[in-house]
Design a protein around this motif. Sequence first.
Motif, PDB file in Angstrom:
ATOM      1  N   MET A   1       0.848  -1.237   0.057  1.00 12.60           N
ATOM      2  CA  MET A   1      -0.055  -0.017  -0.037  1.00 12.60           C
ATOM      3  C   MET A   1       0.929   1.107   0.015  1.00 12.60           C
ATOM      4  O   MET A   1       1.869   1.308   0.596  1.00 12.60           O
ATOM      5  CB  MET A   1      -1.001   0.135   1.244  1.00 12.60           C
ATOM      6  CG  MET A   1      -2.223   0.790   0.968  1.00 12.60           C
ATOM      7  SD  MET A   1      -2.897   1.148   2.584  1.00 12.60           S
ATOM      8  CE  MET A   1      -2.189   2.591   3.161  1.00 12.60           C
ATOM      9  N   ARG A   2       0.607   2.290  -0.875  1.00 14.04           N
ATOM     10  CA  ARG A   2       1.355   3.619  -0.724  1.00 14.04           C
ATOM     11  C   ARG A   2       0.716   4.608   0.033  1.00 14.04           C
ATOM     12  O   ARG A   2      -0.507   5.138   0.071  1.00 14.04           O
ATOM     13  CB  ARG A   2       1.229   3.976  -2.203  1.00 14.04           C
ATOM     14  CG  ARG A   2       2.398   3.164  -3.035  1.00 14.04           C
ATOM     15  CD  ARG A   2       2.345   3.537  -4.381  1.00 14.04           C
ATOM     16  NE  ARG A   2       3.457   2.767  -5.008  1.00 14.04           N
ATOM     17  CZ  ARG A   2       3.800   2.887  -6.294  1.00 14.04           C
ATOM     18  NH1 ARG A   2       3.754   3.943  -6.732  1.00 14.04           N
ATOM     19  NH2 ARG A   2       4.597   1.967  -6.732  1.00 14.04           N
ATOM     20  N   ALA A   3       1.380   4.998   0.944  1.00 11.33           N
ATOM     21  CA  ALA A   3       0.722   6.139   2.049  1.00 11.33           C
ATOM     22  C   ALA A   3       0.800   7.216   1.088  1.00 11.33           C
ATOM     23  O   ALA A   3      -0.017   8.123   1.403  1.00 11.33           O
ATOM     24  CB  ALA A   3       1.616   6.079   3.283  1.00 11.33           C
ATOM     25  N   VAL A   4       2.025   7.647   0.502  1.00 12.70           N
ATOM     26  CA  VAL A   4       2.097   8.989  -0.320  1.00 12.70           C
ATOM     27  C   VAL A   4       2.726   8.488  -1.452  1.00 12.70           C
ATOM     28  O   VAL A   4       3.335   7.468  -1.688  1.00 12.70           O
ATOM     29  CB  VAL A   4       2.977   9.862   0.673  1.00 12.70           C
ATOM     30  CG1 VAL A   4       2.170  10.530   1.675  1.00 12.70           C
ATOM     31  CG2 VAL A   4       4.346   9.385   0.838  1.00 12.70           C
ATOM     32  N   ASP A   5       2.237   9.186  -2.602  1.00 10.21           N
ATOM     33  CA  ASP A   5       2.740   8.882  -4.022  1.00 10.21           C
ATOM     34  C   ASP A   5       3.086  10.409  -4.805  1.00 10.21           C
ATOM     35  O   ASP A   5       2.224  11.318  -4.675  1.00 10.21           O
ATOM     36  CB  ASP A   5       1.735   8.102  -4.624  1.00 10.21           C
ATOM     37  CG  ASP A   5       2.187   7.239  -5.747  1.00 10.21           C
ATOM     38  OD1 ASP A   5       3.397   7.365  -5.921  1.00 10.21           O
ATOM     39  OD2 ASP A   5       1.290   6.791  -6.534  1.00 10.21           O
ATOM     40  N   ARG A   6       4.074  10.338  -5.221  1.00  9.18           N
ATOM     41  CA  ARG A   6       4.680  11.304  -6.313  1.00  9.18           C
ATOM     42  C   ARG A   6       4.340  12.656  -5.681  1.00  9.18           C
ATOM     43  O   ARG A   6       3.915  13.715  -6.262  1.00  9.18           O
ATOM     44  CB  ARG A   6       3.764  11.366  -7.658  1.00  9.18           C
ATOM     45  CG  ARG A   6       4.643  10.197  -8.458  1.00  9.18           C
ATOM     46  CD  ARG A   6       3.604  10.147  -9.733  1.00  9.18           C
ATOM     47  NE  ARG A   6       2.728   8.814  -9.579  1.00  9.18           N
ATOM     48  CZ  ARG A   6       1.602   8.686 -10.391  1.00  9.18           C
ATOM     49  NH1 ARG A   6       1.658   9.464 -11.440  1.00  9.18           N
ATOM     50  NH2 ARG A   6       0.671   7.504 -10.124  1.00  9.18           N
ATOM     51  N   ILE A   7       4.851  13.017  -4.272  1.00 11.56           N
ATOM     52  CA  ILE A   7       4.778  14.150  -3.651  1.00 11.56           C
ATOM     53  C   ILE A   7       6.050  14.841  -4.058  1.00 11.56           C
ATOM     54  O   ILE A   7       7.114  14.114  -3.758  1.00 11.56           O
ATOM     55  CB  ILE A   7       4.367  14.059  -2.237  1.00 11.56           C
ATOM     56  CG1 ILE A   7       3.184  13.568  -2.023  1.00 11.56           C
ATOM     57  CG2 ILE A   7       4.564  15.285  -1.598  1.00 11.56           C
ATOM     58  CD1 ILE A   7       2.434  13.381  -0.853  1.00 11.56           C
ATOM     59  N   SER A   8       5.974  16.316  -4.537  1.00 10.20           N
ATOM     60  CA  SER A   8       7.055  16.765  -4.797  1.00 10.20           C
ATOM     61  C   SER A   8       6.890  18.411  -4.397  1.00 10.20           C
ATOM     62  O   SER A   8       6.080  19.020  -4.598  1.00 10.20           O
ATOM     63  CB  SER A   8       7.506  16.537  -6.256  1.00 10.20           C
ATOM     64  OG  SER A   8       8.609  17.386  -6.700  1.00 10.20           O
ATOM     65  N   PHE A   9       7.888  18.632  -3.481  1.00 12.20           N
ATOM     66  CA  PHE A   9       7.757  20.164  -3.456  1.00 12.20           C
ATOM     67  C   PHE A   9       9.110  20.608  -2.905  1.00 12.20           C
ATOM     68  O   PHE A   9       9.966  19.828  -2.467  1.00 12.20           O
ATOM     69  CB  PHE A   9       6.618  20.288  -2.306  1.00 12.20           C
ATOM     70  CG  PHE A   9       6.678  19.703  -0.875  1.00 12.20           C
ATOM     71  CD1 PHE A   9       7.750  20.227   0.039  1.00 12.20           C
ATOM     72  CD2 PHE A   9       6.199  18.472  -0.838  1.00 12.20           C
ATOM     73  CE1 PHE A   9       7.760  19.527   1.217  1.00 12.20           C
ATOM     74  CE2 PHE A   9       6.346  18.073   0.465  1.00 12.20           C
ATOM     75  CZ  PHE A   9       7.092  18.293   1.463  1.00 12.20           C
ATOM     76  N   ARG A  10       9.334  22.065  -2.670  1.00 10.47           N
ATOM     77  CA  ARG A  10      10.458  22.685  -2.201  1.00 10.47           C
ATOM     78  C   ARG A  10      10.153  23.687  -1.208  1.00 10.47           C
ATOM     79  O   ARG A  10       8.920  24.423  -1.553  1.00 10.47           O
ATOM     80  CB  ARG A  10      11.296  23.164  -3.324  1.00 10.47           C
ATOM     81  CG  ARG A  10      12.472  23.947  -3.139  1.00 10.47           C
ATOM     82  CD  ARG A  10      12.955  24.709  -4.376  1.00 10.47           C
ATOM     83  NE  ARG A  10      13.714  25.897  -3.710  1.00 10.47           N
ATOM     84  CZ  ARG A  10      15.110  25.594  -3.561  1.00 10.47           C
ATOM     85  NH1 ARG A  10      15.633  24.627  -3.813  1.00 10.47           N
ATOM     86  NH2 ARG A  10      15.762  26.486  -3.003  1.00 10.47           N
ATOM     87  N   ILE A  11      10.460  23.995  -0.057  1.00 11.42           N
ATOM     88  CA  ILE A  11      10.299  24.900   0.641  1.00 11.42           C
ATOM     89  C   ILE A  11      11.604  25.811   1.003  1.00 11.42           C
ATOM     90  O   ILE A  11      12.439  25.228   1.339  1.00 11.42           O
ATOM     91  CB  ILE A  11       9.853  24.478   2.125  1.00 11.42           C
ATOM     92  CG1 ILE A  11       8.382  23.538   1.878  1.00 11.42           C
ATOM     93  CG2 ILE A  11       9.479  25.495   3.173  1.00 11.42           C
ATOM     94  CD1 ILE A  11       7.843  23.105   3.059  1.00 11.42           C
ATOM     95  N   ASP A  12      11.345  26.929   0.808  1.00  9.92           N
ATOM     96  CA  ASP A  12      12.560  27.966   1.027  1.00  9.92           C
ATOM     97  C   ASP A  12      12.780  28.355   2.314  1.00  9.92           C
ATOM     98  O   ASP A  12      11.748  28.367   2.996  1.00  9.92           O
ATOM     99  CB  ASP A  12      12.443  29.417   0.077  1.00  9.92           C
ATOM    100  CG  ASP A  12      12.675  29.128  -1.250  1.00  9.92           C
ATOM    101  OD1 ASP A  12      13.375  28.218  -1.868  1.00  9.92           O
ATOM    102  OD2 ASP A  12      11.913  29.376  -2.085  1.00  9.92           O
TER     103      ASP A  12
END
Lengths: 324, 264
Positions: free
Chosen positions: A1-12
């Motif tokens: 089971m995938r809990a999260v999938d293809r999450i992409s972010f950048r925080i400055d």
Amino acid sequence: MRAVDRISFRIDSGEVVGYIGPNGAGKSTTVKMLTGILTPSAGHIRVAGLNPVRQRVALARRIGVVFGQRTGLWWDLPLTDSFELLRHLHRIPSARYRENLELFTELLDLGAFLHIPVRQLSLGQRMRGDLTAALLHDPRIVYLDEPTIGLDVVSKAAVRSFLAEINRERGTTVLLTTHDLDDIERLCGRVMVIAGGRLVYDGSVDGLRGRVNAERTLVVDLAAPAPRLDLPAEPPGARVIRVDGPRQWVAFPATASAAPLITAITARHEVVDISLREPDIDEVVRRLYLGGLRSSAAAASSVGDPSGTDDPSETGGRSATSAK
Amino acid sequence: MRVYVEVALRGFRRHATYRSAAVAGAFTNTMFGFIRAYVLIALWQARPQLGGYDVVDAVTFAFLTQTLIAPVAVFGAPLELGERVRTGDVAMDLQRPADFQGWWLAADLGRALFALGFRGVVPLAAGALAFRLDLPTEPHVWLAFAVSTLLAVVVSFALRYLVALSAFWLLDDRGVHAIAGIAAMFFSGLLLPLVAFPGWLGAFARALPWAAIIQVPADVFLGEHTGAGLAGALGFQAAWAVILLALGRLVTAAAAGKVVVHGG
């Protein structure tokens, strides 16, 4: 089971970012991956230039973590015992430790319960203790997982103003997970929405309102009960959505002006009072959640239409222009 | 290193906050000391020199092991870790920049020191007032006993740590804890000195890690081991400590991947 999938972010550095999503969406999983206690099965994470899993200990000295429903404090001992231990754990110089503790004691009003065992503290007091514990070592980044959960309004306000102050004065980067959208509106310049393990929105809070085809509502109090209001052609889409005695609710697109509508209604009916309700961010988010959970790509239907709220075709997929 | 000393200090202090529990525990341990002493007196009068003990040794064994019950936590004193795994609070512990197992060991050593100092001395003192006990007269025996007790606590910790970690897989460590408690009571020598176990069962029981938490420190106290035998006894404890702690580290690494299951 995938809990999260293809999450992409950048925080400055210095950003305050809200991270919201329904229960089980993968928020805590993301935070645990960012702290290095969970290893992602695939993908790439860097926090403060470090690999969270491989450099977990080095990273732990640069981040602070609050899991709102958990505590890292020593249950049977006074709050100061936990803080003193953190001084040793993070090797905080004595002068810096005293300075920070003094500042946090003032900002969070800890003075009255610093010497009371944690088990005797109220939830609000304990949370203020956990916040202090997460920030005593001057972390560059702090993850807050539901820091206001279960708190009364006074404690919530104290936590929020504290976070705003720390971000302003120290430039601490904040990633805030919450179910309380007031937290987001008061603190965050940016919000990310996760649903069904996917990132379904990343942008400003205002943009979130415009993301779904939001509506505003006029609440019209008439002098006496009356049949449905006779509405003008302008703005299109305006309609009575509810009638309760002399009170009627009129929904219209959030992008349209309320002025012609109010003018027309007051000209045609005897009106006692009128109030205007902005699109409810909870409702907006609810639609995004449903959309993300169903992974449907159909166009959004209108907010505030009780008949349409359970329509499975709803989604936040439409990228409308700003709502106001 | 300093941080682990501070953790141990807090482990000591947090148990010190429950003074009435310590008093009740000391009273219970003392009462059972008398009961066990009379049982062992009856046994050794029927079977003098059983297992190489005389009656005085047996009575001393009864009170000394009542003293050790709390520090080496024969009946449990489950690590709070198991509960924190069950509730998911362990996420807070895992993200600390410190050695996970070392942290819990330090806290448990603090607990054991309090248990020995404020609860454990009572049964032995009461026994010494009521009976003639075989107390060590030479300082080096006391020193060896101190080392042996420390190793006993570490072995006990290492076992309870494994029990607590089982919660990562079983969701709850209480069942394992109950089984481990029964095994500990029987194989530690608390129920009956392991010297009195016959033949292969005795040899088997004396080779298990539980022997290291009660039987070995008691024999060191009674002066049953001297010279190379003493070194061998302490070595036996140290070997189990190392093996079980190492196993604990392996299981910790395997458990880290299971964090997601608990508490979202």
